[in-house]
Design a protein around this motif. Structure first.
Motif, PDB file in Angstrom:
ATOM      1  N   LEU A 295       0.826  -1.207   0.000  1.00 17.14           N
ATOM      2  CA  LEU A 295       0.000   0.000   0.000  1.00 17.14           C
ATOM      3  C   LEU A 295       0.861   1.258   0.000  1.00 17.14           C
ATOM      4  CD1 LEU A 295      -2.837  -1.060   2.479  1.00 17.14           C
ATOM      5  CD2 LEU A 295      -3.026  -0.758   0.006  1.00 17.14           C
ATOM      6  N   MET A 296       2.009   1.207   0.643  1.00 13.76           N
ATOM      7  CA  MET A 296       2.932   2.351   0.613  1.00 13.76           C
ATOM      8  C   MET A 296       3.431   2.592  -0.811  1.00 13.76           C
ATOM      9  SD  MET A 296       5.121   1.778   4.143  1.00 13.76           S
ATOM     10  CE  MET A 296       6.192   3.209   3.878  1.00 13.76           C
ATOM     11  N   PHE A 297       3.778   1.508  -1.518  1.00 13.14           N
ATOM     12  CA  PHE A 297       4.208   1.641  -2.915  1.00 13.14           C
ATOM     13  C   PHE A 297       3.087   2.225  -3.776  1.00 13.14           C
ATOM     14  CE2 PHE A 297       7.861  -1.116  -2.094  1.00 13.14           C
ATOM     15  CZ  PHE A 297       8.789  -0.605  -2.979  1.00 13.14           C
ATOM     16  N   MET A 298       1.873   1.712  -3.578  1.00 12.16           N
ATOM     17  CA  MET A 298       0.755   2.158  -4.405  1.00 12.16           C
ATOM     18  C   MET A 298       0.413   3.615  -4.134  1.00 12.16           C
ATOM     19  SD  MET A 298      -1.685  -1.206  -4.364  1.00 12.16           S
ATOM     20  CE  MET A 298      -2.716  -0.559  -5.688  1.00 12.16           C
ATOM     21  N   TYR A 299       0.494   3.997  -2.861  1.00  5.16           N
ATOM     22  CA  TYR A 299       0.182   5.381  -2.525  1.00  5.16           C
ATOM     23  C   TYR A 299       1.295   6.311  -2.995  1.00  5.16           C
ATOM     24  CZ  TYR A 299      -2.451   8.913  -0.045  1.00  5.16           C
ATOM     25  OH  TYR A 299      -3.219  10.009   0.252  1.00  5.16           O
ATOM     26  N   ALA A 300       2.516   5.780  -3.031  1.00  9.40           N
ATOM     27  CA  ALA A 300       3.627   6.581  -3.557  1.00  9.40           C
ATOM     28  C   ALA A 300       3.401   6.931  -5.018  1.00  9.40           C
ATOM     29  CB  ALA A 300       4.938   5.806  -3.395  1.00  9.40           C
ATOM     30  N   CYS A 301       2.768   6.000  -5.757  1.00  7.18           N
ATOM     31  CA  CYS A 301       2.546   6.214  -7.186  1.00  7.18           C
ATOM     32  C   CYS A 301       1.188   6.830  -7.499  1.00  7.18           C
ATOM     33  CB  CYS A 301       2.707   4.892  -7.939  1.00  7.18           C
ATOM     34  SG  CYS A 301       4.405   4.326  -7.999  1.00  7.18           S
ATOM     35  N   LEU A 363      -9.957  -4.029  -3.694  1.00 13.88           N
ATOM     36  CA  LEU A 363      -8.648  -4.124  -4.329  1.00 13.88           C
ATOM     37  C   LEU A 363      -8.672  -3.695  -5.790  1.00 13.88           C
ATOM     38  CD1 LEU A 363      -7.541  -7.565  -2.823  1.00 13.88           C
ATOM     39  CD2 LEU A 363      -7.075  -5.272  -1.956  1.00 13.88           C
ATOM     40  N   LEU A 364      -9.833  -3.243  -6.308  1.00 12.12           N
ATOM     41  CA  LEU A 364      -9.943  -2.873  -7.717  1.00 12.12           C
ATOM     42  C   LEU A 364      -9.611  -1.375  -7.943  1.00 12.12           C
ATOM     43  CD1 LEU A 364     -13.269  -4.787  -8.544  1.00 12.12           C
ATOM     44  CD2 LEU A 364     -10.985  -5.376  -9.349  1.00 12.12           C
ATOM     45  N   ALA A 365      -9.475  -0.542  -7.119  1.00  6.15           N
ATOM     46  CA  ALA A 365      -9.204   0.867  -7.479  1.00  6.15           C
ATOM     47  C   ALA A 365      -7.862   1.308  -6.935  1.00  6.15           C
ATOM     48  CB  ALA A 365     -10.330   1.752  -6.990  1.00  6.15           C
ATOM     49  N   CYS A 366      -7.519   2.651  -7.046  1.00  4.30           N
ATOM     50  CA  CYS A 366      -6.181   3.080  -6.605  1.00  4.30           C
ATOM     51  C   CYS A 366      -6.230   4.161  -5.535  1.00  4.30           C
ATOM     52  CB  CYS A 366      -5.363   3.545  -7.804  1.00  4.30           C
ATOM     53  SG  CYS A 366      -3.609   3.767  -7.396  1.00  4.30           S
ATOM     54  N   LEU A 427       0.604  -3.298 -10.794  1.00  4.26           N
ATOM     55  CA  LEU A 427       0.503  -4.760 -10.820  1.00  4.26           C
ATOM     56  C   LEU A 427       0.660  -5.373  -9.433  1.00  4.26           C
ATOM     57  CD1 LEU A 427       2.610  -5.473 -14.036  1.00  4.26           C
ATOM     58  CD2 LEU A 427       0.119  -5.346 -13.835  1.00  4.26           C
ATOM     59  N   MET A 428       1.169  -4.604  -8.469  1.00  4.32           N
ATOM     60  CA  MET A 428       1.336  -5.109  -7.108  1.00  4.32           C
ATOM     61  C   MET A 428       0.003  -5.368  -6.415  1.00  4.32           C
ATOM     62  SD  MET A 428       4.551  -2.805  -5.753  1.00  4.32           S
ATOM     63  CE  MET A 428       4.761  -3.777  -4.268  1.00  4.32           C
ATOM     64  N   THR A 429      -1.073  -4.841  -6.988  1.00  5.63           N
ATOM     65  CA  THR A 429      -2.400  -5.078  -6.432  1.00  5.63           C
ATOM     66  C   THR A 429      -2.685  -6.567  -6.289  1.00  5.63           C
ATOM     67  OG1 THR A 429      -3.164  -3.078  -7.571  1.00  5.63           O
ATOM     68  CG2 THR A 429      -4.848  -4.555  -6.700  1.00  5.63           C
ATOM     69  N   PHE A 430      -2.173  -7.354  -7.214  1.00  7.53           N
ATOM     70  CA  PHE A 430      -2.447  -8.788  -7.195  1.00  7.53           C
ATOM     71  C   PHE A 430      -1.752  -9.518  -6.047  1.00  7.53           C
ATOM     72  CE2 PHE A 430      -2.959  -7.430 -11.642  1.00  7.53           C
ATOM     73  CZ  PHE A 430      -4.254  -7.875 -11.878  1.00  7.53           C
ATOM     74  N   LEU A 431      -0.843  -8.821  -5.341  1.00  7.48           N
ATOM     75  CA  LEU A 431      -0.119  -9.443  -4.233  1.00  7.48           C
ATOM     76  C   LEU A 431      -0.759  -9.159  -2.880  1.00  7.48           C
ATOM     77  CD1 LEU A 431       3.551  -8.578  -5.322  1.00  7.48           C
ATOM     78  CD2 LEU A 431       2.247 -10.671  -5.794  1.00  7.48           C
ATOM     79  N   ARG A 437      -8.082 -13.121   1.694  1.00  6.24           N
ATOM     80  CA  ARG A 437      -8.636 -12.954   0.346  1.00  6.24           C
ATOM     81  C   ARG A 437      -7.690 -12.143  -0.528  1.00  6.24           C
ATOM     82  NH1 ARG A 437     -14.061 -13.890   0.219  1.00  6.24           N
ATOM     83  NH2 ARG A 437     -13.611 -14.354  -1.965  1.00  6.24           N
ATOM     84  N   MET A 438      -7.631 -12.509  -1.817  1.00  2.56           N
ATOM     85  CA  MET A 438      -6.825 -11.795  -2.797  1.00  2.56           C
ATOM     86  C   MET A 438      -7.699 -11.436  -3.997  1.00  2.56           C
ATOM     87  SD  MET A 438      -3.302 -14.065  -2.702  1.00  2.56           S
ATOM     88  CE  MET A 438      -2.307 -12.823  -3.549  1.00  2.56           C
TER      89      MET A 438
END
Length: 445
Positions: A295-301, A363-366, A427-431, A437-438
């Motif tokens: 989540l830190m990576f995703m929020y960074a981007c 897990l579907l949005a950003c 693509l890290m969302t899938f991890l 649940r994933m």
């Protein structure tokens, strides 16, 4: 979809949080906290990014180089990383409204003092301390997490975060006009930008005082009363009436009831929240959870890129397209003003798919949905995780601001780099794995 005009607000009987939103209401405690959280964050942005829209005037007056401008942008974001990490546990300990008020007041000081800078070193140092105010994002999100249940927390967090982020766009509109108005009154170029910075500093002080005097930390009122039972009523105002004697007798029962709810947590239950004292070990514990890192990576981007672009977009239009300061500010403001709907959309989708598919739906949005996921990662340390994820956004902002500095003479290439990195990180969302649940699950027969 999430109800945005609910009247009266439905209240969850166990968590005492609101199950819907009424954006046109300012009643206490729920909607008053909702509106002050985003308005406080928006006001913080006017101080945090007050310099960016008028940077050409400051650069000329202080004889700054392009590299020094880049350094000042970096420091304004770098300091926020430190403060965002610290602020999370402080919210857990002291409640959101006090932390928000203190941050606004503390940040207003270097914003106002920036006008005293006479050289690059002083200017860059003051921008470092201005970064304190960027930590207001943590109490902003923490506040709504305390007030709204799991069914709408994604939308609530996205709305207040997005509307708060509009502050960058608002600042790009306001500051060039403020500067021009001061110049038209006969003030010299040397003094005009210095006087202009008093405006956002004053706004931060006023709104900080409003948080202290006009709002509540949680459904029960003051943070010291969190966890106490309240009489259910369709009238939200009635939730401010407490029966102290009976509640002291029932406090242990209520705590046990909430702990039982937490132990039975599932996609259809609200995440229980437990306040903890600030402790460095809390961060290490949170960082052991791979979901926090992702989540830190995703929020960074997402938010991180927004911070980096907010710092350069006005100057980019001014230099690259030879626009006036006012016109560059107006066009640049559109990027921040998109948060009126863009970030909120992520939250709405997060809540909508949560109702249809459980946690996998979130897990579907950003950007708007990252903080729709945060309350579910570890409900016992939401403040610490909020601080870490928020800091991830600032780390991203720092890195991408460095990219803009590296490509200071070829800014379009910097934008291309940002786009490519974001596509890869998505693509890290899938991890991510929440409550077992994933997003994609391989089912074995």
């Amino acid at each position: 979809m999430v109800k945005l005009l609910a009247n009266p607000l439905p209240i969850d009987p166990v968590t005492q949080k609101a199950d819907a939103i009424n954006i046109f209401s300012v009643q206490r405690p729920y909607m008053r906290a909702f509106h002050l959280s985003w308005f406080s964050f928006l006001t913080a942005f006017t101080g945090w990014f007050a310099i960016a829209p008028i940077m050409p005037a400051i650069k000329k007056d202080l004889n700054l180089t392009v590299s020094q401008v880049g350094d000042s942008n970096l420091t304004s974001i770098a300091s926020t990383i430190i403060f965002r990490v610290i602020i999370g546990p402080l919210c857990d300990r002291f409640g959101p409204k006090r932390v928000m008020a203190i941050l606004l007041a503390a940040g207003a000081i270097p914003v106002g003092l920036s006008g005293l800078a006479n050289n690059a070193s002083e200017f860059i140092t003051l921008r470092f301390f201005i970064g304190i105010i960027g930590a207001t994002f943590v109490p902003c999100q923490f506040w709504t997490t305390q007030m709204f249940s799991s069914s709408v927390v994604g939308s609530a967090n996205a709305l207040v975060g997005g509307w708060g982020n509009m502050g960058a766009g608002v600042t790009y509109v306001i500051m060039p006009f403020v500067l021009e108005g001061i110049l038209s009154s006969g003030v010299s170029d040397h003094n005009a930008w210095r006087i202009a910075l008093v405006v956002p500093a004053g706004l931060c002080l006023v709104v900080g005082l409003m948080c202290l005097l006009l709002s509540d930390d949680c459904p029960q009122g003051d943070w010291s009363r969190r966890g106490l039972s309240i009489e259910q009523s369709t009238d939200v105002e009635a939730h401010e009436v407490f029966h102290d004697v009976s509640e002291k007798k029932n406090a242990n029962k209520v705590e046990k009831k909430e702990n039982d709810a937490a132990s039975n947590y599932s996609d259809t239950n609200a995440p229980a929240q437990k306040s903890t004292r600030p402790a460095i070990g809390m961060f290490f514990f949170a960082l052991k959870n791979p979901n926090v890192i992702i989540l830190m990576f995703m929020y960074a981007c997402s938010f991180g890129i927004e911070l980096a672009v907010d710092n350069v977009i006005g100057y980019f239009f001014y230099e690259h397209f030879n626009l006036s300061l006012k016109m560059a500010g107006l066009i640049g403001s559109l990027f921040g003003l998109m948060n009126l709907f863009s970030r909120a959309t992520g939250g709405f989708l997060s809540d909508y798919f949560y109702k249809r598919s459980g946690i996998r739906g979130r897990l579907l949005a950003c950007c708007g949905s990252v903080f729709g996921i945060v309350p579910f990662v570890d409900p016992t340390i939401v403040g610490a995780i909020s601080g870490l994820v928020g800091a991830g956004g600032n780390i991203g902002g720092l890195i991408f601001t460095g990219v803009f500095k590296a490509y200071a003479h070829d800014t379009p290439v910097a934008f291309l780099v940002l786009g490519g990195v974001t596509m890869c990180v998505s693509l890290m969302t899938f991890l991510i794995k929440i409550d077992g649940r994933m997003l994609l699950e391989i089912r074995r027969k």
